[in-house]
Structures are given as structure tokens and as C-alpha cells.
Design a protein around this motif. Structure first.
Motif, PDB file in Angstrom:
ATOM      1  N   TYR A  74      -0.958   6.391  10.792  1.00 41.26           N
ATOM      2  CA  TYR A  74      -2.389   6.433  10.515  1.00 41.26           C
ATOM      3  C   TYR A  74      -3.113   6.891  11.778  1.00 41.26           C
ATOM      4  O   TYR A  74      -2.523   6.942  12.870  1.00 41.26           O
ATOM      5  CB  TYR A  74      -2.914   5.048  10.109  1.00 41.26           C
ATOM      6  N   HIS A 111       2.519  11.384   1.469  1.00 35.31           N
ATOM      7  CA  HIS A 111       1.295  10.700   1.885  1.00 35.31           C
ATOM      8  C   HIS A 111       1.152   9.384   1.134  1.00 35.31           C
ATOM      9  O   HIS A 111       1.863   9.122   0.159  1.00 35.31           O
ATOM     10  CB  HIS A 111       0.076  11.590   1.665  1.00 35.31           C
ATOM     11  N   VAL A 112       0.205   8.564   1.568  1.00 35.95           N
ATOM     12  CA  VAL A 112       0.081   7.226   0.994  1.00 35.95           C
ATOM     13  C   VAL A 112      -0.745   7.207  -0.288  1.00 35.95           C
ATOM     14  O   VAL A 112      -0.837   6.176  -0.940  1.00 35.95           O
ATOM     15  CB  VAL A 112      -0.529   6.233   2.014  1.00 35.95           C
ATOM     16  N   GLY A 113      -1.323   8.331  -0.691  1.00 41.67           N
ATOM     17  CA  GLY A 113      -2.148   8.352  -1.891  1.00 41.67           C
ATOM     18  C   GLY A 113      -1.307   8.447  -3.147  1.00 41.67           C
ATOM     19  O   GLY A 113      -1.271   9.488  -3.800  1.00 41.67           O
ATOM     20  N   SER A 134      -8.181   2.662   3.973  1.00 38.09           N
ATOM     21  CA  SER A 134      -8.500   4.082   4.109  1.00 38.09           C
ATOM     22  C   SER A 134      -7.757   4.963   3.123  1.00 38.09           C
ATOM     23  O   SER A 134      -8.301   5.962   2.642  1.00 38.09           O
ATOM     24  CB  SER A 134      -8.182   4.558   5.531  1.00 38.09           C
ATOM     25  N   GLY A 135      -6.496   4.632   2.818  1.00 37.39           N
ATOM     26  CA  GLY A 135      -5.695   5.511   1.979  1.00 37.39           C
ATOM     27  C   GLY A 135      -5.391   6.836   2.643  1.00 37.39           C
ATOM     28  O   GLY A 135      -5.006   7.803   1.978  1.00 37.39           O
ATOM     29  N   ASP A 136      -5.565   6.906   3.959  1.00 35.28           N
ATOM     30  CA  ASP A 136      -5.394   8.153   4.702  1.00 35.28           C
ATOM     31  C   ASP A 136      -4.246   7.995   5.686  1.00 35.28           C
ATOM     32  O   ASP A 136      -4.436   7.515   6.807  1.00 35.28           O
ATOM     33  CB  ASP A 136      -6.699   8.501   5.434  1.00 35.28           C
ATOM     34  N   PHE A 166      -1.486   6.593  -6.120  1.00 29.33           N
ATOM     35  CA  PHE A 166      -1.960   5.904  -7.319  1.00 29.33           C
ATOM     36  C   PHE A 166      -1.470   6.582  -8.593  1.00 29.33           C
ATOM     37  O   PHE A 166      -1.028   5.920  -9.538  1.00 29.33           O
ATOM     38  CB  PHE A 166      -3.485   5.825  -7.347  1.00 29.33           C
ATOM     39  N   TYR A 177       5.034   4.304   8.767  1.00 32.37           N
ATOM     40  CA  TYR A 177       3.733   4.834   8.367  1.00 32.37           C
ATOM     41  C   TYR A 177       2.988   5.325   9.605  1.00 32.37           C
ATOM     42  O   TYR A 177       3.088   4.714  10.681  1.00 32.37           O
ATOM     43  CB  TYR A 177       2.880   3.746   7.702  1.00 32.37           C
TER      44      TYR A 177
END
Length: 268
Positions: free
Chosen positions: A105, A143-145, A42-44, A147, A103
Motif C-alpha cells: 500500500y 490488486h485488492v479490488g 482504501s481498497g488501493d 469485490f 500486500y
């Protein structure tokens, strides 16, 4: 240095990220494979990272507040800090010294994932930073985004640097890809005012130092005497940013070490 060779700092961070966890739990239990699909795809989500020593952590309330506030902003959901604390305690059982990531989610209800790894230590430095133009989306959130940060760190490493220094479209310094940065003029530490993640280490250090928050442009960097980065792993001096060099500053590092030593460790 060949293009495929990572500098010492980058290699240390890659090793830290890729090392197998000691324990991984979701909602207090070893996860089923199906439970991992959402977090992986999900990357969310959002997280906080901490170093645990003797079952204690610096800034525990700040970590818990960060997770609760971000859950409200991202998911419009209430996250119980006492439940998060209990999940950490359960995950680190028998492992008093470790690195922990929590984390959060929301596949349906809120999901708490705790990853326990071997403890991390900061590199000796000094670090070489490569400035890049990159503005993190929702920079105030952890956040986990990530990249963009990983991409620019890899590009910096390929050019012989240890990390990327993120700047906005005006050349204003924000933070590095993985840490906050402070600049010292001999009297006070200036923390860049451009959008950034308020790191727990920075929040704990700043009140203990002569500090100010102000815009810092790339063109301003030669006016500072020295610089350093800080995150949950520790404090490391910066030796250069692009072509701007900073000589060793033992006075600054002694001041930072004394401030860090004054930060209490909270029992989890």
C-alpha cells in the motif's frame, strides 16, 4: 443442496480466507491499529500469494518481480525486492510451512504488509464452474479490488457450483474468480487469451507443458477433452463448466503432476 450451503471447494476457500493469521506484520513490526485504517478502507493496493514449505517457495523471483512492477504501475514508486524478501523472512520465522500474502500500500511511503496463515492444500476436485460475464478491472494486476470476484463466487456457490468462470462480453473465457484455467485437447494445453491475471503457477507450468495461448469461447468448450485450474495452492481438475462435462483425465493429471514436480523450490 440448499441455497446457503457451500460446495466443498468453496467451503475450503472460505475457511482459508477467514482463518486467523499466525502473524501479521507491517514493515517488519506488529502493526498499530492506526496503521490498519488505510489498508482496510482504501481498497488501493496490490499483493501476491504463495505457499511456503520448509522455508522455500516456488517462483520467488516471479513473486518479487510482480510486486515491484505493480508498485511502479500503481504508485510510480520503486519497491526493493531485497527488502520484500527480508520482510517475508522475518514474518515466517519459526513457521517453515505456511501460506503467505504480501500486500503493498502507499498511505505515504510504500507500506509492506505480510500475512502468515496455516498452509493451504488444493481440493481434490473435480470442480464445477459457473460461467458469468465479468471483466476484472486492470485484469493483469493482482490488486485488492476483488469485490466482483467474491460476489460471483458466492452466486456460483449458491447455485451448487464451486467457483465462477469469468468471461467477457463476447463469451471469451478469461480465468476463474481465483485461478487460471487451462483446457486440454489431448495434444496441448490451451490457456485463454482474453485479459486475465498471469498467475505465478501458470507462468511456471506453461513452459513445461505442450502449451498454446489462444482465444477460448464458451461455445468451444465441448471441443476440449478436459480442463483444470491452477493457482498458488495447486492444481485441480475441472469436472464441468455449466452443462459441459469433462470426464476424469488421468493422463492430463499425470502430465501436470510431473511438470509441477519439476518446478524448483527457492530458498527465501
Amino acid at each position: 443442496m440448499c441455497a446457503g450451503q457451500l460446495p466443498a471447494f468453496a467451503a475450503t476457500m472460505v475457511a482459508s480466507v477467514s482463518s486467523a493469521p499466525i502473524r501479521l506484520e507491517i514493515d517488519g513490526r506488529e502493526p498499530e491499529v492506526q496503521q490498519l485504517y488505510g489498508p482496510l478502507l482504501s481498497g488501493d493496493g496490490h499483493f501476491t500469494a504463495m505457499q511456503v514449505r520448509g522455508g522455500r517457495v516456488r517462483g520467488l523471483d516471479l513473486h518479487l518481480s510482480r510486486l515491484s512492477a505493480t508498485a511502479r504501475e500503481l504508485f510510480a514508486a520503486d519497491l526493493d525486492p531485497s527488502l520484500v524478501r527480508a520482510r517475508i523472512v522475518h514474518a515466517i520465522r519459526g513457521v517453515p510451512d505456511c501460506a503467505v500474502r504480501v500486500y503493498v500500500y502507499q498511505p505515504d511511503d510504500l507500506m509492506i504488509m505480510v500475512m502468515v496463515r496455516p498452509p493451504s492444500v488444493p481440493p481434490a476436485g473435480p470442480l464445477a464452474l459457473r460461467s458469468v460475464r465479468y471483466e476484472r478491472p486492470a485484469a493483469h494486476l493482482k490488486h485488492v479490488g476483488g469485490f466482483g470476484q467474491v460476489y460471483h463466487r458466492r452466486r456460483a456457490a449458491a447455485e451448487g457450483f464451486d467457483d465462477a468462470l469469468l468471461t467477457d462480453h463476447t463469451g471469451a473465457v478469461e480465468e476463474t474468480a481465483i485461478a487460471n484455467i487451462g483446457f486440454f485437447d489431448g495434444a496441448a494445453v490451451t490457456w485463454p487469451a482474453a485479459p486475465h491475471l498471469p498467475g505465478i503457477a501458470m507462468l511456471l507450468l506453461a513452459p513445461l507443458l505442450p502449451s498454446r495461448r489462444a482465444p477460448v469461447l464458451l461455445g468451444d468448450l465441448p471441443s476440449f477433452r478436459s480442463a483444470f485450474v491452477c493457482n498458488s495452492i495447486g492444481i485441480t481438475p475441472v469436472g464441468r463448466v455449466d452443462d459441459v462435462s469433462y470426464p476424469p483425465d488421468p493422463d492430463l493429471m499425470s502430465m501436470l503432476a510431473a511438470a509441477e514436480a519439476g518446478i524448483p523450490w527457492d530458498a527465501i
